[in-house]
Scaffold this motif. Structure first.
Motif, PDB file in Angstrom:
ATOM      1  N   VAL A 117       0.835  -1.195   0.000  1.00 10.97           N
ATOM      2  CA  VAL A 117       0.000   0.000   0.000  1.00 10.97           C
ATOM      3  C   VAL A 117       0.875   1.251   0.000  1.00 10.97           C
ATOM      4  O   VAL A 117       1.786   1.380   0.828  1.00 10.97           O
ATOM      5  N   GLU A 118       0.587   2.165  -0.916  1.00 12.99           N
ATOM      6  CA  GLU A 118       1.282   3.448  -0.970  1.00 12.99           C
ATOM      7  C   GLU A 118       0.275   4.586  -0.753  1.00 12.99           C
ATOM      8  O   GLU A 118      -0.705   4.687  -1.487  1.00 12.99           O
ATOM      9  N   TYR A 119       0.538   5.405   0.240  1.00 12.33           N
ATOM     10  CA  TYR A 119      -0.226   6.639   0.446  1.00 12.33           C
ATOM     11  C   TYR A 119       0.466   7.691  -0.405  1.00 12.33           C
ATOM     12  O   TYR A 119       1.587   8.095  -0.116  1.00 12.33           O
ATOM     13  N   LEU A 120      -0.190   8.165  -1.471  1.00 14.26           N
ATOM     14  CA  LEU A 120       0.475   9.017  -2.452  1.00 14.26           C
ATOM     15  C   LEU A 120       0.393  10.499  -2.114  1.00 14.26           C
ATOM     16  O   LEU A 120       1.403  11.172  -2.027  1.00 14.26           O
ATOM     17  N   PHE A 121      -0.819  11.031  -1.940  1.00 16.39           N
ATOM     18  CA  PHE A 121      -0.926  12.446  -1.575  1.00 16.39           C
ATOM     19  C   PHE A 121      -2.309  12.750  -1.008  1.00 16.39           C
ATOM     20  O   PHE A 121      -3.267  12.007  -1.220  1.00 16.39           O
ATOM     21  N   THR A 122      -2.381  13.853  -0.278  1.00 17.88           N
ATOM     22  CA  THR A 122      -3.612  14.305   0.367  1.00 17.88           C
ATOM     23  C   THR A 122      -4.328  15.311  -0.530  1.00 17.88           C
ATOM     24  O   THR A 122      -3.691  16.074  -1.262  1.00 17.88           O
ATOM     25  N   VAL A 123      -5.656  15.298  -0.487  1.00 18.39           N
ATOM     26  CA  VAL A 123      -6.474  16.208  -1.298  1.00 18.39           C
ATOM     27  C   VAL A 123      -7.388  16.998  -0.370  1.00 18.39           C
ATOM     28  O   VAL A 123      -8.101  16.426   0.455  1.00 18.39           O
ATOM     29  N   ASP A 124      -7.365  18.330  -0.516  1.00 16.24           N
ATOM     30  CA  ASP A 124      -8.190  19.191   0.335  1.00 16.24           C
ATOM     31  C   ASP A 124      -9.667  19.123  -0.045  1.00 16.24           C
ATOM     32  O   ASP A 124     -10.025  18.736  -1.162  1.00 16.24           O
ATOM     33  N   GLU A 125     -10.501  19.601   0.874  1.00 18.64           N
ATOM     34  CA  GLU A 125     -11.951  19.530   0.698  1.00 18.64           C
ATOM     35  C   GLU A 125     -12.470  20.457  -0.403  1.00 18.64           C
ATOM     36  O   GLU A 125     -13.505  20.184  -1.015  1.00 18.64           O
ATOM     37  N   ASN A 126     -11.750  21.564  -0.656  1.00 24.03           N
ATOM     38  CA  ASN A 126     -12.306  22.619  -1.508  1.00 24.03           C
ATOM     39  C   ASN A 126     -12.244  22.324  -3.002  1.00 24.03           C
ATOM     40  O   ASN A 126     -12.590  23.179  -3.812  1.00 24.03           O
ATOM     41  N   VAL A 127     -11.812  21.129  -3.397  1.00 25.83           N
ATOM     42  CA  VAL A 127     -11.748  20.793  -4.828  1.00 25.83           C
ATOM     43  C   VAL A 127     -12.881  19.847  -5.219  1.00 25.83           C
ATOM     44  O   VAL A 127     -12.818  19.179  -6.246  1.00 25.83           O
ATOM     45  N   PHE A 128     -13.920  19.804  -4.393  1.00 25.77           N
ATOM     46  CA  PHE A 128     -15.067  18.942  -4.654  1.00 25.77           C
ATOM     47  C   PHE A 128     -16.358  19.745  -4.678  1.00 25.77           C
ATOM     48  O   PHE A 128     -16.465  20.798  -4.064  1.00 25.77           O
ATOM     49  N   ASN A 129     -17.335  19.207  -5.378  1.00 19.47           N
ATOM     50  CA  ASN A 129     -18.700  19.729  -5.347  1.00 19.47           C
ATOM     51  C   ASN A 129     -19.656  18.585  -5.015  1.00 19.47           C
ATOM     52  O   ASN A 129     -19.798  17.653  -5.811  1.00 19.47           O
ATOM     53  N   PRO A 130     -20.299  18.640  -3.836  1.00 14.62           N
ATOM     54  CA  PRO A 130     -20.083  19.581  -2.738  1.00 14.62           C
ATOM     55  C   PRO A 130     -18.831  19.201  -1.959  1.00 14.62           C
ATOM     56  O   PRO A 130     -18.402  18.036  -2.019  1.00 14.62           O
TER      57      PRO A 130
END
Length: 267
Positions: free
Chosen positions: A162-175
């Motif tokens: 398992v590789e944890y690649l990167f984190t994604v913030d909440e503000n790039v989604f709808n909603p």
């Protein structure tokens, strides 16, 4: 073209950042030359980059509104848009028994179920990538001795790296979701034989982590219809808690439990 309305009951959070979508699509390159199955394409923000990979691509979507949108936006993909519930599908039929990469922006509420289904089809799925809730990604990638180490960690790491690649913030989604997301990549390791009964392994892992604060000598008792002799629970490993055990120690523990159950039957 009308956009698709995100549906709360389906856990839909549509990704809006094209750079992140492209980066997620590129995670499948670790397993080249095999088809791709995307789960929950929504409006196709990830799909548009996957179809550029010069591979067979199919998508499975349970939301009829999304299916209609995809059929209109991607006419060349129409024969490969599957309107179905991924969790109920026979994955052997998707690419006629061929191995494939599983990917997607997975709905948070069923992401663990998706990975359990992956495990049930591990010989078909040598690689799985995608975006999930950060907390789930951390559990999957965690090591023994950490707070996040649990059922999902052990069962997946028994068969996959398992590789944890990167984190994604909440503000790039709808909603926007209420939590952060993360992109992971899971690739099959070299284990073909776990060294114990897989079904018993799962029973043991789930039983002890369901009482993770207790020592194994306490949490394992629920597995036995007929209680073993005291000597079974006096072994050194029984004083440990589940988060302290490596995958190999879980294999050893499973064999111990299985052997003891067989002894009980033969008494």
């Amino acid at each position: 073209m009308r956009t698709v309305r995100p549906k709360k009951n389906l856990g839909q959070h549509f990704l809006t950042d094209l750079n992140i979508a492209n980066a997620i699509a590129d995670t499948v390159d670790a397993c080249p030359d095999i088809p791709i199955l995307e789960v929950g394409p929504g409006m196709g923000v990830l799909t548009q980059y996957l179809v550029q990979k010069n591979r067979d691509v199919k998508v499975v979507e349970i939301d009829s509104e999304s299916v209609n949108y995809l059929n209109e936006k991607y006419p060349d993909l129409r024969e490969n848009i599957i309107e179905d519930d991924f969790l109920k599908m026979d994955l052997n039929t998707v690419f006629n028994g061929r191995k494939f990469v599983l990917t997607g922006n997975y709905p948070y509420d069923i992401s663990s179920q998706i990975f359990f289904k992956m495990l049930d089809n591990k010989d078909l799925i040598p690689c799985c990538t995608g975006m999930i809730q950060r907390e789930v990604a951390q559990r999957m990638a965690s090591e023994p001795g950490t707070k996040a180490y649990g059922i999902l960690s052990v069962l997946i790491q028994a068969w996959y790296d398992v590789e944890y690649l990167f984190t994604v913030d909440e503000n790039v989604f709808n909603p926007p979701p209420k939590v952060k997301s993360a992109v992971i990549r899971i690739t099959r390791n070299n284990v073909n034989d776990l060294g114990c009964d897989w079904h018993m392994f799962r029973r043991v892992v789930k039983a002890v982590f369901n009482q993770r604060r207790k020592m194994l000598r306490v949490s394992l008792k629920q597995l036995f219809d007929r209680m073993p002799d005291d000597s079974f629970f006096e072994q050194d490993i029984m004083t440990k808690r589940p988060e302290q055990l490596s995958i190999q120690q879980f294999v050893d523990l499973t064999n111990m439990v299985h052997e003891q159950m067989n002894r009980n039957i033969n008494k």
